[in-house]
Design an enzyme around this catalytic site. Structure first.
Site, short mmCIF file in Angstrom:
data_model
loop_
_atom_site.label_atom_id
_atom_site.label_comp_id
_atom_site.label_asym_id
_atom_site.label_seq_id
_atom_site.Cartn_x
_atom_site.Cartn_y
_atom_site.Cartn_z
N GLU A 11 -4.72 1.58 6.37
CA GLU A 11 -4.73 2.05 7.75
C GLU A 11 -5.83 1.39 8.56
OE1 GLU A 11 -2.50 3.48 9.24
OE2 GLU A 11 -1.28 4.26 7.61
N TYR A 69 -5.81 8.53 15.40
CA TYR A 69 -4.63 8.01 14.71
C TYR A 69 -4.82 8.01 13.19
CZ TYR A 69 -1.72 4.92 12.18
OH TYR A 69 -0.90 4.44 11.20
N TRP A 103 0.83 -1.22 0.00
CA TRP A 103 0.00 0.00 0.00
C TRP A 103 0.86 1.26 0.00
CZ3 TRP A 103 -0.40 -4.01 3.50
CH2 TRP A 103 0.38 -3.88 4.65
N ARG A 104 2.15 1.07 -0.01
CA ARG A 104 3.05 2.21 0.07
C ARG A 104 3.39 2.69 -1.34
NH1 ARG A 104 5.75 2.31 5.70
NH2 ARG A 104 7.73 1.43 5.09
N CYS A 109 19.13 -1.09 19.51
CA CYS A 109 19.52 0.32 19.69
C CYS A 109 20.76 0.70 18.89
CB CYS A 109 19.74 0.61 21.17
SG CYS A 109 18.24 0.43 22.17
N ASP A 127 0.51 5.73 16.91
CA ASP A 127 0.02 4.36 17.08
C ASP A 127 0.88 3.70 18.17
OD1 ASP A 127 2.43 4.03 15.88
OD2 ASP A 127 1.80 2.34 14.67
#
Length: 379
Positions: A46, A129, A29-30, A206, A147
């Site tokens: 979404e 959202y 969907w991008r 991280c 979200d």
DNA sequence: GAAACGTGGCG
DNA sequence: TCGCCAAGTTT
């Protein structure tokens, strides 16, 4: 006059965007990098992604888009077909609201999605959202799409001590403050990608994070301690009985649940009430029709968000001329895949008719106290 | 503001 | 096995 010790690095949106440009996930969907997003596809994805993993959504999204290629096509479609396309995805009020929203976009907005958060918020199924996400991703508006991923990232970034959900307003403010004027849609997706792939709930990576240096939680080695949250107690186990009736013409008895509430508008086999004190031995008293009921070995277990369920399955064969009781219907076994059957009902039917039922998932985890997976014996 | 609302995957 | 978690919204 900054002393070396007091020097504080603020998270820079540009660092996140640079990371996103190299590591963004490729999702159906991008839009491609630099391409304009299709509001319909952004909105549809979404809604599907609410409380649902990318892995679970992907096949549903592809099939749904093929079946309903535009908001106009969706608006015109019968409710039944929308529910059927959604069956298995969960949270079925989303599908009802999705359909209502498509109609509203056509009727109130001439078939185009409104471009502002405020207007989007007025549409059914679109909350804080989703309004922000669509405004930012589809229309390039500056908005904070917060979200679960963003709650985690931001609460760690600033080591927010307040537990969720009380911390939401603060997190929203902190997030909005980070949103850049340029590329707000990419920024929203970057934040979510970061949460999904680097700043994960357990053992976040991280060392790979573009915001490692400014992250307060990381500085203290406490990244996994955020976000703080209050845990809810698990719901009480409910029991009940499900009735699978096989007619001689190879059809089974179904009904449609009320539009509101649990599994609203979805199809099911007849069942007893589901309650904590339900006694399976009396299940035959709740049967929808008179027949020689056979209580099958084992049970079907299913976990809803707010309670676990254990269903005893009763099976019966009835003659070809048996009529359906009021508000029920016979569906040929071969046509079951066209029914809007939720996951728990697929388990029930598979338990009674065998995993070979045309239903995708077999008995798998839903069945206990194992009977080998054969169909019921003739009584 | 709390509770309702599905399902599947993972440690 | 079991609890947690996933691009939340509605009542």
């Amino acid at each position: 006059m900054l002393t070396s010790a007091a020097r504080v690095t603020k998270p820079d949106p540009a660092d996140l965007l640079a990371w996103y440009d190299r590591h963004r996930r490729d999702l159906p969907w991008r839009a491609g990098a630099g391409e304009a997003a299709d509001p319909y596809r952004v909105w549809l994805s979404e809604i599907m992604l609410q409380q649902t993993t990318v892995t679970a959504v992907r096949p549903f999204y592809e099939a749904f888009l093929k079946r309903f290629p535009s908001v106009a096509a969706l608006a015109e479609a019968p409710a039944d077909s929308v529910m059927q396309a959604w069956a298995g995805l969960g949270y079925y009020s989303r599908a009802r609201n999705l359909h209502a929203c498509a109609k509203a976009v056509v009727e109130r907005h001439g078939g185009r999605f409104p471009e502002t958060e405020d207007e989007l918020l007025k549409l059914p199924g679109i909350g804080a959202y989703t309004a922000a996400a669509v405004a930012a991703i589809a229309f390039g508006r500056r908005a904070a799409a917060v979200d679960g991923n963003v709650e985690r990232v931001v609460s760690r970034l600033f080591s927010v001590e307040e537990p969720l959900p009380k911390a939401r307003p603060l997190i929203r403010t902190l997030t909005l403050d980070l949103v850049p004027d340029g590329r707000p849609g990419d920024f929203a997706q970057a934040l979510m990608d970061l949460g999904a792939t680097i700043c994960t709930p357990k053992r976040p990576a991280c060392a790979l994070c573009p915001w490692m240096v400014p992250c307060k939680a990381r500085a203290e080695g406490l990244q996994e301690a955020y976000p703080k949250k209050l845990r809810r107690e698990a719901g009480q186990l409910r029991r009940g009985a499900a009735f699978v009736v096989l007619r001689a013409d190879d059809s089974i008895l179904l009904r449609t649940r009320p539009a509101q509430g649990l599994l609203g508008g979805m199809a099911e086999t007849p069942t007893s009430p589901w309650e904590p004190g339900y006694e399976p031995a009396r299940a035959v008293l709740d049967a929808p029709i008179e027949a020689r009921w056979q209580r099958l070995p084992g049970t079907v277990r299913h976990v809803f968000t707010h309670f676990p369920l254990e269903l005893t399955v009763l099976f019966a064969k009835v003659p070809r001329d048996t009529p359906a009781p009021d508000d029920m219907r016979w569906t040929p076994r071969r046509a079951l895949s066209g029914e809007a059957l939720p996951g728990v009902m697929k388990k029930v039917i598979a338990h009674a008719l065998g995993g070979a039922a045309p239903l995708g998932k077999g008995e798998k985890d839903g069945t206990r106290k194992g009977r080998p997976g054969r169909g019921p014996q003739a009584s």
